[in-house]
Design a protein around this motif. Structure first.
Motif, PDB file in Angstrom:
ATOM      1  N   CYS A 261       0.811  -1.218   0.000  1.00  0.00           N
ATOM      2  CA  CYS A 261       0.000   0.000   0.000  1.00  0.00           C
ATOM      3  C   CYS A 261       0.845   1.269   0.000  1.00  0.00           C
ATOM      4  O   CYS A 261       0.381   2.332  -0.427  1.00  0.00           O
ATOM      5  CB  CYS A 261      -0.943   0.012   1.202  1.00  0.00           C
ATOM      6  SG  CYS A 261      -0.112  -0.026   2.803  1.00  0.00           S
ATOM      7  N   LEU A 262       2.095   1.178   0.449  1.00  0.00           N
ATOM      8  CA  LEU A 262       2.930   2.381   0.525  1.00  0.00           C
ATOM      9  C   LEU A 262       3.336   2.896  -0.857  1.00  0.00           C
ATOM     10  O   LEU A 262       3.155   4.095  -1.147  1.00  0.00           O
ATOM     11  CB  LEU A 262       4.140   2.130   1.421  1.00  0.00           C
ATOM     12  CG  LEU A 262       3.788   1.803   2.885  1.00  0.00           C
ATOM     13  CD1 LEU A 262       5.049   1.452   3.668  1.00  0.00           C
ATOM     14  CD2 LEU A 262       3.049   2.970   3.543  1.00  0.00           C
ATOM     15  N   PRO A 263       3.855   2.053  -1.763  1.00  0.00           N
ATOM     16  CA  PRO A 263       4.104   2.564  -3.120  1.00  0.00           C
ATOM     17  C   PRO A 263       2.819   2.967  -3.833  1.00  0.00           C
ATOM     18  O   PRO A 263       2.831   3.887  -4.661  1.00  0.00           O
ATOM     19  CB  PRO A 263       4.807   1.405  -3.839  1.00  0.00           C
ATOM     20  CG  PRO A 263       4.642   0.211  -2.979  1.00  0.00           C
ATOM     21  CD  PRO A 263       4.445   0.708  -1.583  1.00  0.00           C
ATOM     22  N   TRP A 264       1.714   2.298  -3.507  1.00  0.00           N
ATOM     23  CA  TRP A 264       0.426   2.714  -4.090  1.00  0.00           C
ATOM     24  C   TRP A 264       0.084   4.138  -3.635  1.00  0.00           C
ATOM     25  O   TRP A 264      -0.331   4.973  -4.444  1.00  0.00           O
ATOM     26  CB  TRP A 264      -0.673   1.727  -3.669  1.00  0.00           C
ATOM     27  CG  TRP A 264      -2.022   2.059  -4.237  1.00  0.00           C
ATOM     28  CD1 TRP A 264      -2.510   1.700  -5.459  1.00  0.00           C
ATOM     29  CD2 TRP A 264      -3.060   2.837  -3.611  1.00  0.00           C
ATOM     30  NE1 TRP A 264      -3.789   2.204  -5.635  1.00  0.00           N
ATOM     31  CE2 TRP A 264      -4.142   2.901  -4.512  1.00  0.00           C
ATOM     32  CE3 TRP A 264      -3.160   3.480  -2.384  1.00  0.00           C
ATOM     33  CZ2 TRP A 264      -5.324   3.582  -4.222  1.00  0.00           C
ATOM     34  CZ3 TRP A 264      -4.336   4.165  -2.080  1.00  0.00           C
ATOM     35  CH2 TRP A 264      -5.395   4.209  -2.988  1.00  0.00           C
ATOM     36  N   LEU A 265       0.286   4.423  -2.359  1.00  0.00           N
ATOM     37  CA  LEU A 265       0.035   5.780  -1.850  1.00  0.00           C
ATOM     38  C   LEU A 265       0.972   6.791  -2.512  1.00  0.00           C
ATOM     39  O   LEU A 265       0.566   7.921  -2.808  1.00  0.00           O
ATOM     40  CB  LEU A 265       0.219   5.825  -0.331  1.00  0.00           C
ATOM     41  CG  LEU A 265      -0.912   5.268   0.529  1.00  0.00           C
ATOM     42  CD1 LEU A 265      -0.476   5.190   1.987  1.00  0.00           C
ATOM     43  CD2 LEU A 265      -2.174   6.124   0.404  1.00  0.00           C
ATOM     44  N   ASP A 266       2.211   6.384  -2.727  1.00  0.00           N
ATOM     45  CA  ASP A 266       3.180   7.294  -3.366  1.00  0.00           C
ATOM     46  C   ASP A 266       2.685   7.778  -4.729  1.00  0.00           C
ATOM     47  O   ASP A 266       3.035   8.886  -5.164  1.00  0.00           O
ATOM     48  CB  ASP A 266       4.534   6.587  -3.552  1.00  0.00           C
ATOM     49  CG  ASP A 266       5.259   6.343  -2.247  1.00  0.00           C
ATOM     50  OD1 ASP A 266       4.928   6.998  -1.243  1.00  0.00           O
ATOM     51  OD2 ASP A 266       6.170   5.480  -2.233  1.00  0.00           O
ATOM     52  N   VAL A 334      -7.486  -2.697  -1.501  1.00  0.00           N
ATOM     53  CA  VAL A 334      -7.943  -3.430  -0.330  1.00  0.00           C
ATOM     54  C   VAL A 334      -6.796  -4.295   0.175  1.00  0.00           C
ATOM     55  O   VAL A 334      -6.192  -5.044  -0.590  1.00  0.00           O
ATOM     56  CB  VAL A 334      -9.165  -4.309  -0.663  1.00  0.00           C
ATOM     57  CG1 VAL A 334      -9.593  -5.121   0.558  1.00  0.00           C
ATOM     58  CG2 VAL A 334     -10.330  -3.456  -1.160  1.00  0.00           C
ATOM     59  N   VAL A 335      -6.475  -4.165   1.478  1.00  0.00           N
ATOM     60  CA  VAL A 335      -5.412  -4.963   2.087  1.00  0.00           C
ATOM     61  C   VAL A 335      -5.958  -5.602   3.357  1.00  0.00           C
ATOM     62  O   VAL A 335      -6.934  -5.135   3.937  1.00  0.00           O
ATOM     63  CB  VAL A 335      -4.163  -4.106   2.426  1.00  0.00           C
ATOM     64  CG1 VAL A 335      -3.529  -3.550   1.169  1.00  0.00           C
ATOM     65  CG2 VAL A 335      -4.519  -2.987   3.399  1.00  0.00           C
ATOM     66  N   SER A 336      -5.316  -6.672   3.814  1.00  0.00           N
ATOM     67  CA  SER A 336      -5.786  -7.351   5.018  1.00  0.00           C
ATOM     68  C   SER A 336      -5.271  -6.691   6.294  1.00  0.00           C
ATOM     69  O   SER A 336      -5.877  -6.812   7.356  1.00  0.00           O
ATOM     70  CB  SER A 336      -5.381  -8.823   4.992  1.00  0.00           C
ATOM     71  OG  SER A 336      -3.970  -8.941   4.916  1.00  0.00           O
ATOM     72  N   TRP A 337      -4.158  -5.994   6.235  1.00  0.00           N
ATOM     73  CA  TRP A 337      -3.583  -5.254   7.362  1.00  0.00           C
ATOM     74  C   TRP A 337      -2.516  -4.342   6.784  1.00  0.00           C
ATOM     75  O   TRP A 337      -1.998  -4.603   5.692  1.00  0.00           O
ATOM     76  CB  TRP A 337      -2.975  -6.196   8.392  1.00  0.00           C
ATOM     77  CG  TRP A 337      -2.814  -5.622   9.780  1.00  0.00           C
ATOM     78  CD1 TRP A 337      -1.648  -5.404  10.453  1.00  0.00           C
ATOM     79  CD2 TRP A 337      -3.857  -5.232  10.685  1.00  0.00           C
ATOM     80  NE1 TRP A 337      -1.886  -4.895  11.709  1.00  0.00           N
ATOM     81  CE2 TRP A 337      -3.241  -4.787  11.881  1.00  0.00           C
ATOM     82  CE3 TRP A 337      -5.252  -5.210  10.604  1.00  0.00           C
ATOM     83  CZ2 TRP A 337      -3.979  -4.317  12.985  1.00  0.00           C
ATOM     84  CZ3 TRP A 337      -5.980  -4.757  11.705  1.00  0.00           C
ATOM     85  CH2 TRP A 337      -5.347  -4.315  12.880  1.00  0.00           C
ATOM     86  N   CYS A 338      -2.191  -3.257   7.451  1.00  0.00           N
ATOM     87  CA  CYS A 338      -1.201  -2.350   6.860  1.00  0.00           C
ATOM     88  C   CYS A 338      -0.404  -1.658   7.949  1.00  0.00           C
ATOM     89  O   CYS A 338      -0.795  -1.658   9.118  1.00  0.00           O
ATOM     90  CB  CYS A 338      -1.902  -1.318   5.969  1.00  0.00           C
ATOM     91  SG  CYS A 338      -2.729   0.001   6.879  1.00  0.00           S
ATOM     92  N   PRO A 339       0.734  -1.054   7.590  1.00  0.00           N
ATOM     93  CA  PRO A 339       1.509  -0.261   8.550  1.00  0.00           C
ATOM     94  C   PRO A 339       0.816   1.088   8.770  1.00  0.00           C
ATOM     95  O   PRO A 339       1.156   2.088   8.146  1.00  0.00           O
ATOM     96  CB  PRO A 339       2.873  -0.114   7.870  1.00  0.00           C
ATOM     97  CG  PRO A 339       2.593  -0.233   6.409  1.00  0.00           C
ATOM     98  CD  PRO A 339       1.404  -1.138   6.269  1.00  0.00           C
TER      99      PRO A 339
END
Length: 457
Positions: A261-266, A334-339
């Motif tokens: 999710c972090l590169p996706w947010l980038d 959609v992710v199951s858990w994230c930082p």
């Protein structure tokens, strides 16, 4: 000379493990040796999540240890069996752990720093002559309400089981959110039979300031000024807690994080993403789950949604959900858990659709993120009222007469929160206040120094 050895004992649940792990990292940074004690099941989950992320080396000075809780699989939702475990099994196992560490040559435990709810730790410390400090992981206002529980019974507002005798709003002091008696922290908790057990724990908090030499909490003076006027003087805010400024050290996640999710947010524009996460304990029925999903799609904004594998009760139509995730692939993730801490610190996040657990609330506050509040149980209603009525850094969803938040309601409130410049500005000001509190010379900074000095005695 050996480093002072501290035993840290959280209540074995995600919302309690995280702040005590953050505190442990801070103590290691100040020259302490820390042994972090979980019961076996959450310990195994923490270790598993760490291994999935590359190993335990990032703990850097925190030793993980586990003790049995005396429960079989399937018994951990039985309130009577859990209560029996905490009173009869855990103290003995904790005693054996301490004795075993000393026999193996580890430095003698000088202090136990325990979750306020882990009363068994207080008893063990007394037996070994170990000094005790405590951590309150929720809002200071929640502790204030809990400590006033005997007085609320005396005044006739509650019966001796914690149920309200009167249908009214309660406000302990100016600056503490008003809270309806049907939404007190020990009410609406998992199942009705748990209310009695949680209320008994809350009643015992009145004794905590006498049993613990200091109680620290993950808050700061400016955030909850009213609460600290009614709490004992040895209750000190040291927050917002973080493991480290770079958010690289692990905070005791019980589930593996999906860092894609972090590169996706980038790749998203600044202030564009709706982040949606309901913590480790919220459950939605299939109808509410579907309304939430379709509401995010209807909002027409990029969104990052955390969906645990056990997020829904009952049977969710898998074909429908597969079609949904295929449809939103270009705009949503959609992710199951994230930082979560890294997500909330990301420039792309515009608002946080949250259950308002205290850790999530503090992480949103620390990063100046506006909220859309969707509380589920326990103290989350109090935290929502802080956001909407005291700090005014967000809004709350309004369920219909059937208790369901519709997709149209979600879309409307997301648009309102993101479009409100005043909410965004108040969130920014609160972020700056948080930074001042933990910065050198700030109130939380100085309180943490007092805490460290005490633990060095």
């Amino acid at each position: 000379m050996a480093k002072p050895h501290i035993l840290v004992v959280p209540l074995p649940a995600q919302g309690h493990v995280t702040p005590l792990m953050e505190l442990s990292h801070r103590l290691v940074d100040h020259g302490f040796e820390v042994t972090f004690v979980n019961t076996e099941v959450p310990h195994a989950r923490v270790v598993g999540a760490l291994q999935a992320a590359g190993g335990t080396a990032a703990l850097a000075g925190i030793h993980l240890a586990s003790i049995p809780d005396g429960l079989e699989d399937g018994e951990r939702l039985d309130v009577d069996k859990v209560g029996d475990s905490y009173s009869r099994h855990i103290p003995g196992h904790l005693e054996r752990l301490i004795a075993g560490m000393e026999a193996s040559g580890r430095p003698k435990v000088r202090w136990i720093v325990c979750d306020v709810y882990m009363w068994s730790s207080f008893l063990v410390a007394k037996k070994f002559g170990i000094r005790v400090a405590a951590v309150w992981p929720a809002a200071a206002a929640c502790l204030a309400i809990s400590m006033k529980a005997p007085k609320l019974i005396e005044d006739g507002l509650l019966n001796d089981k914690g149920s309200p005798e009167r249908d009214e709003m309660l406000q302990l002091a100016p600056g503490i959110p008003a809270l309806h008696t049907s939404q007190l922290p020990w009410i609406n908790f998992i199942a009705p039979e748990w209310q009695r057990a949680l209320f008994e724990l809350c009643r015992q908090t009145e004794r905590v300031s006498a049993l613990a030499e200091m109680v620290v909490c993950n808050s700061f003076s400016e955030l909850e000024a009213g609460a600290f006027t009614v709490l004992p003087p040895n209750v000190l805010p040291v927050g917002p807690l973080t493991s480290d400024r770079e958010l690289q050290k692990p905070v005791g996640q019980l589930l593996p994080e999906d860092t894609r999710c972090l590169p996706w947010l980038d790749a998203q524009p600044d202030g564009s993403v709706v982040y949606v996460a309901f913590g480790s304990s919220t459950f939605f029925d299939p109808r509410q789950f579907r309304e939430l999903a379709e509401g995010l799609e209807l909002a027409g904004r990029p969104f990052l949604w955390v969906v645990r594998t056990d997020f829904t009760t009952g049977d969710l139509n898998k074909a429908w959900f597969d079609e949904f995730t295929a449809r939103i692939a270009g705009t949503g993730m959609v992710v199951s858990w994230c930082p979560q801490q890294k997500v909330l610190a990301h420039r792309a996040v515009a608002c946080f659709v949250s259950h308002c657990g205290w850790n999530s609330t503090m992480e949103g506050v620390r990063n100046g993120v506006p909220f859309l509040c969707w509380p589920y149980f326990s103290d989350q209603f109090l935290d929502r009222n802080y956001v909407t009525d005291v700090w005014r850094t967000g809004l709350a969803v309004s369920p219909g007469a059937d208790g369901v938040v519709t997709k149209e309601e979600l879309r409307s409130k997301v648009q309102q929160v993101i479009g409100d410049d005043e909410i965004r500005e108040r969130a920014r000001l609160l972020r700056d206040a948080a930074g001042r509190a933990i910065g050198e010379g700030g109130a939380s900074y100085e309180n943490f120094r007092k805490f460290v000095d005490l633990l060095r005695e």
